[in-house]
Design a protein around this motif. Structure first.
Motif, PDB file in Angstrom:
ATOM      1  N   MET A   1       0.831  -1.198   0.000  1.00  0.00           N
ATOM      2  CA  MET A   1       0.000   0.000   0.000  1.00  0.00           C
ATOM      3  C   MET A   1       0.871   1.255   0.000  1.00  0.00           C
ATOM      4  N   GLY A   2       1.892   1.243   0.857  1.00  0.00           N
ATOM      5  CA  GLY A   2       2.795   2.384   0.903  1.00  0.00           C
ATOM      6  C   GLY A   2       3.517   2.604  -0.409  1.00  0.00           C
ATOM      7  N   THR A   3       3.880   1.503  -1.064  1.00  0.00           N
ATOM      8  CA  THR A   3       4.565   1.622  -2.359  1.00  0.00           C
ATOM      9  C   THR A   3       3.648   2.229  -3.403  1.00  0.00           C
ATOM     10  N   ARG A   4       2.356   1.843  -3.384  1.00  0.00           N
ATOM     11  CA  ARG A   4       1.413   2.407  -4.340  1.00  0.00           C
ATOM     12  C   ARG A   4       1.235   3.906  -4.118  1.00  0.00           C
ATOM     13  N   ILE A   5       1.139   4.295  -2.846  1.00  0.00           N
ATOM     14  CA  ILE A   5       0.981   5.726  -2.547  1.00  0.00           C
ATOM     15  C   ILE A   5       2.213   6.498  -2.988  1.00  0.00           C
ATOM     16  N   THR A   6       3.395   5.933  -2.723  1.00  0.00           N
ATOM     17  CA  THR A   6       4.631   6.603  -3.140  1.00  0.00           C
ATOM     18  C   THR A   6       4.696   6.739  -4.647  1.00  0.00           C
ATOM     19  N   ALA A   7       4.327   5.665  -5.366  1.00  0.00           N
ATOM     20  CA  ALA A   7       4.349   5.717  -6.822  1.00  0.00           C
ATOM     21  C   ALA A   7       3.325   6.717  -7.348  1.00  0.00           C
ATOM     22  N   TRP A   8       2.138   6.747  -6.715  1.00  0.00           N
ATOM     23  CA  TRP A   8       1.121   7.713  -7.144  1.00  0.00           C
ATOM     24  C   TRP A   8       1.605   9.135  -6.912  1.00  0.00           C
ATOM     25  N   TRP A   9       2.210   9.369  -5.765  1.00  0.00           N
ATOM     26  CA  TRP A   9       2.694  10.711  -5.440  1.00  0.00           C
ATOM     27  C   TRP A   9       3.823  11.127  -6.378  1.00  0.00           C
ATOM     28  N   ALA A  10       4.680  10.171  -6.756  1.00  0.00           N
ATOM     29  CA  ALA A  10       5.803  10.497  -7.646  1.00  0.00           C
ATOM     30  C   ALA A  10       5.317  10.894  -9.031  1.00  0.00           C
ATOM     31  N   ARG A  11       4.114  10.471  -9.418  1.00  0.00           N
ATOM     32  CA  ARG A  11       3.589  10.810 -10.746  1.00  0.00           C
ATOM     33  C   ARG A  11       2.910  12.173 -10.778  1.00  0.00           C
ATOM     34  N   ARG A  12       2.730  12.782  -9.616  1.00  0.00           N
ATOM     35  CA  ARG A  12       2.098  14.104  -9.597  1.00  0.00           C
ATOM     36  C   ARG A  12       3.073  15.160 -10.122  1.00  0.00           C
ATOM     37  N   SER A  13       2.517  16.293 -10.520  1.00  0.00           N
ATOM     38  CA  SER A  13       3.348  17.361 -11.071  1.00  0.00           C
ATOM     39  C   SER A  13       4.237  17.966  -9.989  1.00  0.00           C
ATOM     40  N   LEU A  14       5.348  18.536 -10.431  1.00  0.00           N
ATOM     41  CA  LEU A  14       6.267  19.178  -9.486  1.00  0.00           C
ATOM     42  C   LEU A  14       5.600  20.346  -8.786  1.00  0.00           C
ATOM     43  N   ARG A  15       4.779  21.076  -9.512  1.00  0.00           N
ATOM     44  CA  ARG A  15       4.078  22.214  -8.908  1.00  0.00           C
ATOM     45  C   ARG A  15       3.160  21.767  -7.788  1.00  0.00           C
ATOM     46  N   LEU A  16       2.415  20.672  -8.015  1.00  0.00           N
ATOM     47  CA  LEU A  16       1.513  20.154  -6.988  1.00  0.00           C
ATOM     48  C   LEU A  16       2.294  19.665  -5.773  1.00  0.00           C
ATOM     49  N   ARG A  17       3.383  18.945  -6.018  1.00  0.00           N
ATOM     50  CA  ARG A  17       4.148  18.416  -4.890  1.00  0.00           C
ATOM     51  C   ARG A  17       4.780  19.528  -4.068  1.00  0.00           C
ATOM     52  N   LEU A  18       5.312  20.555  -4.746  1.00  0.00           N
ATOM     53  CA  LEU A  18       5.902  21.672  -4.012  1.00  0.00           C
ATOM     54  C   LEU A  18       4.845  22.424  -3.208  1.00  0.00           C
ATOM     55  N   SER A  19       3.687  22.662  -3.823  1.00  0.00           N
ATOM     56  CA  SER A  19       2.625  23.380  -3.115  1.00  0.00           C
ATOM     57  C   SER A  19       2.112  22.569  -1.928  1.00  0.00           C
ATOM     58  N   ALA A  20       1.942  21.264  -2.123  1.00  0.00           N
ATOM     59  CA  ALA A  20       1.482  20.427  -1.024  1.00  0.00           C
ATOM     60  C   ALA A  20       2.506  20.379   0.101  1.00  0.00           C
ATOM     61  N   ALA A  21       3.774  20.254  -0.243  1.00  0.00           N
ATOM     62  CA  ALA A  21       4.813  20.240   0.781  1.00  0.00           C
ATOM     63  C   ALA A  21       4.847  21.561   1.531  1.00  0.00           C
ATOM     64  N   ALA A  22       4.721  22.675   0.792  1.00  0.00           N
ATOM     65  CA  ALA A  22       4.694  23.977   1.452  1.00  0.00           C
ATOM     66  C   ALA A  22       3.480  24.098   2.364  1.00  0.00           C
ATOM     67  N   GLY A  23       2.303  23.598   1.909  1.00  0.00           N
ATOM     68  CA  GLY A  23       1.108  23.642   2.744  1.00  0.00           C
ATOM     69  C   GLY A  23       1.273  22.850   4.027  1.00  0.00           C
ATOM     70  N   VAL A  24       1.887  21.672   3.936  1.00  0.00           N
ATOM     71  CA  VAL A  24       2.103  20.859   5.134  1.00  0.00           C
ATOM     72  C   VAL A  24       3.040  21.574   6.106  1.00  0.00           C
TER      73      VAL A  24
END
Length: 456
Positions: A1-24
């Motif tokens: 399950m963790g691997t699937r979440i990691t793989a799903w997250w890795a496929r997201r755009s860089l903009r989304l990941r940066l914004s989400a990380a900044a929000g957290v």
């Protein structure tokens, strides 16, 4: 399950990941700050209540010392302060008006030394039975010791903190959402030049490698990335041009022996009666040999361009030299002197090193007048191989150019001399792959080719 979440997250755009990380990070920072603020404010207000209770207790104790206290004590102006005076037998001597008729409500003892320690008590018959901050102060005289208890409610503090907590619980998510949205916008603006570079790079094709990306004016990471990509395009352009030139030169070199073979065979086929096969056979064999050597050289260059891993193992270079000298003597009437060949061991590919020595001997034999000298020795951890001839030599201006592919000097440009212009290019690539060097010196007369390799 963790691997699937990691793989799903890795496929997201860089903009989304940066914004989400900044929000957290923003949410964690604001939540931590809110918790610290509430904790600090709670401690500050409780300390203020403790000081209020202590001052009231000290006032009552001072009044007891002067005998000015009756059985009924006035409460505070708001009527929310509870006071009881207890004697040594545990009886209530006096109390505030809001506790008249009540039994003893405080059981803890007063501190005999140091500052009184306030405590939180519950169950007072006042208000809504909430929490109170109480303090005990000793009073009276030695024959008649008394204890003054003063308690103040914490309801106001609890109410104010509850309002503050509610406000923070609403404000923090709103602020986090606003800051995350700002981060989304700023990240998109910051990545806009990257998208522009990507679009420009996508438009560049293999036939248009001369184009370059627009370098941003700022000397930042993005500018350095664009410069690096332009350098990469320049190297690809140079490599492609070199490959195309190599293919054109190879086709041109192959065309000559093939045309010669075809012409001679067609003439012999059209006039079989007049064909002199005994006279024609040596010419055909010579052209076939020349074609074979050229194809062999092209295969070696293709292998070297593919950058294969050289089989590194200890090799006796002197044995390779002796073997190649014996083969060269069978191909030429020239004198090949190997008396100066000493023992030398290197780490490398035996087949590639043999090809290097063979090409050096072929080159020397092609241009020598009557003698070729071969020397091999080890100096300061470097094996030095020298192949010298007594031919016309190589002008100093051309000594670096002869290691380029399909290079023939004017004095040896004719193809019937047997050279394809690839032998020294192969030598250079093999020696460089063994972390060595090759250069040309004057032999007066003739040329001296010097190869240096790290000794094993």
């Amino acid at each position: 399950m963790g691997t699937r979440i990691t793989a799903w997250w890795a496929r997201r755009s860089l903009r989304l990941r940066l914004s989400a990380a900044a929000g957290v990070v923003i949410a964690a920072a604001l939540a931590g700050a809110a918790v610290l603020l509430v904790a600090w404010l709670h401690a500050s207000l409780i300390h203020h209540l403790d000081q209020t209770a202590l001052q009231r207790a000290q006032v009552v104790a001072a009044a007891l010392e002067t005998g000015g206290v009756t059985s009924s004590l006035p409460a505070s102006e708001e009527g929310d302060t509870a006071v009881q005076v207890i004697d040594s037998a545990g009886a209530v001597r006096a109390s505030s008006t809001n506790l008249e008729g009540e039994p003893r409500l405080f059981t803890f003892s007063a501190a005999t030394s140091g500052d009184p320690q306030p405590r939180t008590v519950h169950g007072l018959p006042l208000g809504e039975n909430g929490a109170w901050r109480a303090v005990a102060v000793p009073a009276g005289t030695t024959p008649d010791p008394l204890t003054v208890y003063v308690a103040v409610p914490t309801a106001t503090v609890d109410h104010n903190l509850a309002q503050l907590t509610t406000g923070l619980a609403v404000a923090v998510p709103v602020v986090v959402g606003l800051l995350t949205g700002v981060t989304w916008l700023l990240t998109g603006r910051a990545l806009r030049p990257v998208d522009a570079l990507r679009a420009q790079a996508a438009e560049i094709t293999a036939s248009d490698l001369g184009r370059r990306l627009d370098v941003p004016p700022a000397n930042d990471d993005l500018g350095r990335l664009a410069t690096t990509l332009n350098d990469l395009l320049a190297r690809l352009d140079a490599a492609t041009r070199q490959q195309r030139q190599f293919v054109a030169d190879a086709a041109h070199e192959l065309r000559s022996p093939l045309s010669s073979l075809r012409t001679q065979l067609e003439v012999a086929a059209r006039h079989p009666g007049s064909a002199q096969w005994r006279t024609l056979a040596p010419d055909l064999a010579e052209e076939a040999e020349r074609l074979s050597r050229l194809v062999d050289d092209l295969v070696w260059l293709a292998r070297l361009d593919a950058r294969p891993r050289l089989r590194r193992r200890p090799v006796d270079l002197d044995e390779i030299v002796f073997t190649e000298v014996r083969h060269a003597r069978q191909q030429t009437p020239l004198v090949i002197d190997e008396s100066a060949v000493g023992a030398a061991r290197v780490s490398g590919d035996a087949e590639a090193l043999a090809r290097t020595v063979r090409n050096l001997l072929d080159n020397a034999a092609r241009h020598a007048t009557g003698r070729v000298e071969v020397r091999l020795a080890v100096h300061d951890g470097v094996a030095e191989l020298v192949v010298a001839d007594d031919g016309p030599g190589i002008p100093e201006a051309d000594r670096q150019r002869v290691f380029e592919r399909f290079t023939r000097l004017d004095t040896a440009r004719a193809r019937n001399a047997g050279g394809s212009g690839l032998g020294l290019a192969i030598v250079h690539d093999i020696v460089t792959g063994h972390h060595g060097s090759v250069h040309i010196e004057d032999n007066a007369p003739g040329a001296r080719l010097v190869v240096r390799l790290p000794a094993h």
